[in-house]
Structures are given as structure tokens and as C-alpha cells.
Design an enzyme around this catalytic site. Structure first.
Site, mmCIF file in Angstrom:
data_model
loop_
_atom_site.group_PDB
_atom_site.id
_atom_site.type_symbol
_atom_site.label_atom_id
_atom_site.label_comp_id
_atom_site.label_asym_id
_atom_site.label_seq_id
_atom_site.Cartn_x
_atom_site.Cartn_y
_atom_site.Cartn_z
ATOM 1 N N CYS A 1 77.420 127.215 111.705
ATOM 2 C CA CYS A 1 77.802 127.218 113.118
ATOM 3 C C CYS A 1 78.570 128.485 113.465
ATOM 4 C CB CYS A 1 78.613 125.971 113.457
ATOM 5 S SG CYS A 1 80.157 125.823 112.538
ATOM 6 N N PHE B 1 81.720 118.766 103.050
ATOM 7 C CA PHE B 1 82.417 118.908 104.336
ATOM 8 C C PHE B 1 82.061 117.709 105.222
ATOM 9 C CE2 PHE B 1 81.127 123.082 102.711
ATOM 10 C CZ PHE B 1 82.349 123.716 102.543
ATOM 11 N N ASP C 1 77.392 121.274 105.508
ATOM 12 C CA ASP C 1 77.674 121.439 106.938
ATOM 13 C C ASP C 1 79.120 121.876 107.110
ATOM 14 O OD1 ASP C 1 77.411 121.415 109.688
ATOM 15 O OD2 ASP C 1 77.851 119.280 109.865
#
Length: 396
Positions: free
Chosen positions: A337, A228, A297
């Protein structure tokens, strides 16, 4: 002032700043959506001023414990106080999140600064109705060249708001802007292209800025895989730090194009692959590929609590495949996240993935939210970011 009376066990009476629709005892004074209202307990005591939206599950969001209106002077005070906090904490004031919603007393307001350019998000109805006022406060405080509106976040729909983006104040940027990260006494800074109008989030992952260098400290002489990769910040930081080979994988063709420009601008060699990460990892596993440092990520796997099960299954598969590709003493930097994925749930998923991959690892460090994304202990919703750095244990 119109307002609402909250039920005796409402969480706002215990430190939280939100009132949910199920916690309203009664509404008085006929407030309109977007109004500033009074919050009262059952004994008619004022417990603060709040933003009101009857169409949202979160009916009221407190922004002050006293009577307070939303005028230009208020916004200037709150934004100036937020900026001062970041300077006091040693954060680069030219490249940071200046305002982080409730953490800075401005529910639903996000302001990111890229030098003389500012990006604004107004994610609550009341703040969206006052975005020109907020923009004027930013201009008066900082002399902003322009203010970009990035109100294309799907979370706005929960407030009944449409999605939009564009230039709110000042001239449109004639081209993507350049920022610098990862400068050290031993190495020059990396220059990265940022598209404030169309890039991910507000143009760049400011919450990872400090972590690029931390992860890159493990890259020298190693084979690196950045999953990513987006604009290739992790990949380029690792190449910049002396990695032997770096591969970045990203499904978005526009991000790959920006990543290629960033690599050329910094005279760094990075192999960039436009491909779904899960597909890439499956193919790499079949080919028995090996990497010494892998970065995971991904974007948020779920924006709702209802999607948590699917998100955890996705995280689990991602980590099992990554663990199988790591060399005997390889390192994994992994991040989430997603607010709904708690730190404990993330840690348990990693443990389960290690078991299923038949690997053992030591944790080298935890990653937490950057100081320009402050967390309120009484408002867990202000915390979304977590990550760990793991080192595989050989011979286990």
C-alpha cells in the site's frame, strides 16, 4: 480572486492537478494559505480554481477547471456525485470509501462509511479549515448518526497541520461497531469489530474488503500464515473457508486483542501470535516450518520517496523468507500500500526474491485498487495499492 501564474512547462498544463512550488511563475492578489485561488497560464487564461498553501511543497491543488468557491452546496454536489458513482458500480453503499480525495474532486478529503457512522479525514489545509462544512454536507445527504475525525495521519504535517482525532459531529460511539464481510450463498458473513476512533487508518482496511474472500478461496484444507494480521480479517476469512490451521502474526497488542474477539465472535479457531513478523519468519525458517498459504499485507513501508531504498530491502527480505516457508505447491498473496513502490518495482522485487529463495512461481492474478478507491490516469498519486497471487511451481 487572487491566484498564481504557472510556468510554461508546469505539469498542470499536461493533465495533472497539482502545482509544485518550483512551477510557480508569480503570485498575484496576495492569497492567504487555505484560500481558493485562480490558476492562470502565461497568457492569462484561467485554467481552474485551486486550494492554496504556500507552506506546502504542493502550493496549489486544482479542484475545478472553472471559477468555483467552496460552499455547502459545492460539497453536497461533489459528495453526492461520489456516492452515486459507487452505487452505479455495484459497491455496497453502507460499507465503502465514499470520497477518495482528488479522485472525487475533493483534494485531501477522505470519507469512509460504516453504515450510519462516517469517518472523515481532511489532509489539506483548505479542506481542514472547512471540515465542519463538509460534515454538515454529509449529515444532510446521508443522515449520519455521527462523524468521526481521524486526522492522525502523518501526511498532514506536510500541510502544516497538527494531528488529531475525535468526534466531529454527533454522539461518540458507545462501543466498537460491528461490520459484516465475506457473505456468500454457501457461507454466512464474518462479523468484525471496528474501532473508528483508534483502529488502523479509519478503523478497517476497506481497500481489502473484496480480497479477503478471493484469498480465502485458496485456503480449504491448507495451513495458513497471515502476516501483519491486524484485526485478523484474512486469517478469519481463511478459517471460515475451511483451512486446516491458521496462524496470524501481529506486533500490535491492541490489534491482537481485537483479533481474538473477532475469532471468538465468529466461533473460529485461529492461533494468534503477538510478535514482530520479521522475527517470526526468521524463527519459523530455522524450525523448518511449512505453510500452504501465506498472506503478506504489511502497513506502508515508506511514506516518502527518500525512504524507498529501505522499503524495498524490507520487502525483499520479507518475501525471501516467505518463499522459503511455502510448501512445494503453496500460494502467496502479497500486497503493498506504498504509493512510492510502483507496480513494476514491486514485481521486480518479487522476481529477485524468488531467485534468492531458489523458488519458481506462476502468477495467478493481480490485485488492484477497489472501485471505491478510483484512480485518475492523469494523477498517479491517486494509485497506491497493488498485489499479486502467486503459486509455487513444484519440481523446479
Amino acid at each position: 480572486m487572487a491566484g498564481i501564474v504557472v510556468k510554461p512547462r508546469a505539469r498542470i498544463l499536461h493533465g495533472h492537478d497539482w502545482v509544485f512550488s518550483s512551477e510557480v511563475l508569480k503570485v498575484f492578489g496576495n492569497p492567504a494559505d487555505g484560500d481558493v485561488i485562480s490558476l492562470k497560464d502565461g497568457k492569462d487564461h484561467l485554467i481552474g480554481s485551486a486550494l492554496y498553501n504556500s507552506k506546502s511543497q504542493i502550493v496549489a491543488r486544482r479542484f475545478s477547471r472553472r471559477r468555483q468557491d467552496l460552499d455547502l452546496d459545492f460539497f453536497k454536489r461533489r459528495i453526492a456525485r461520489a456516492a452515486e458513482y459507487r452505487v452505479r458500480r455495484g459497491i455496497d453503499p453502507q460499507l465503502c470509501r465514499v470520497v477518495w480525495s482528488e479522485s472525487d474532486g475533493l483534494p485531501g478529503v477522505v470519507i469512509d462509511r460504516y453504515g450510519e457512522h462516517f469517518v472523515l479525514q481532511t489532509l489539506t489545509l483548505a479542506m481542514d479549515m472547512r471540515k465542519e462544512l463538509i460534515a454538515h454536507a454529509v449529515i444532510e445527504l446521508f443522515g449520519a448518526k455521527n462523524i468521526i475525525e481521524r486526522n492522525d495521519a502523518p501526511i498532514r504535517r506536510a500541510e502544516g497541520l497538527e494531528l488529531r482525532s475525535g468526534v466531529l459531529e454527533g454522539p461518540a460511539p458507545s462501543a466498537p461497531i460491528l461490520i459484516e464481510i465475506n457473505g456468500t450463498p454457501r457461507r454466512t458473513s464474518l462479523q468484525l469489530e471496528v474501532d473508528l476512533l483508534h483502529g488502523q487508518k479509519t478503523g478497517f482496511y476497506l481497500d481489502q474488503r473484496e480480497n479477503y474472500e478471493i484469498v480465502a478461496q485458496n485456503a480449504q484444507g491448507r495451513r495458513v500464515l497471515d502476516c501483519f494480521t491486524n484485526q485478523a480479517a484474512f486469517a478469519l476469512a481463511c478459517a471460515h473457508a475451511g483451512a486446516n490451521a491458521v496462524t496470524g502474526v501481529e506486533a500490535n497488542s491492541e490489534s491482537i486483542g481485537v483479533a481474538q474477539k473477532n475469532a471468538q465472535r465468529n466461533h473460529l479457531q485461529v492461533e494468534l501470535k503477538e510478535q514482530d513478523v520479521f522475527q517470526f519468519l526468521r524463527e519459523a525458517g530455522k524450525a523448518e516450518a511449512q505453510y500452504d498459504l501465506i498472506v503478506l499485507d504489511p502497513p506502508s513501508f515508506t511514506k516518502t520517496k527518500g525512504g524507498l531504498g529501505d522499503a524495498m530491502r524490507g520487502y525483499h527480505e520479507l518475501h525471501v523468507r516467505a518463499f522459503k516457508l511455502l510448501s512445494r505447491d503453496g500460494v502467496l498473496a502479497t500486497f503493498s500500500c506504498s504509493h512510492h513502490v510502483t507496480e513494476n518495482a514491486f514485481a521486480q522485487m518479487i522476481a529477485n526474491a524468488l531467485v534468492d529463495a531458489r523458488r519458481s512461481a506462476r502468477r495467478l492474478r493481480r490485485f488492484e485498487q477497489a472501485l471505491d478507491h478510483p484512480v485518475l490516469p492523469t494523477l498517479p498519486e491517486t494509485e497506491y495499492f497493488k498485489g499479486v497471487l502467486l503459486e509455487m511451481m513444484p519440481g523446479r
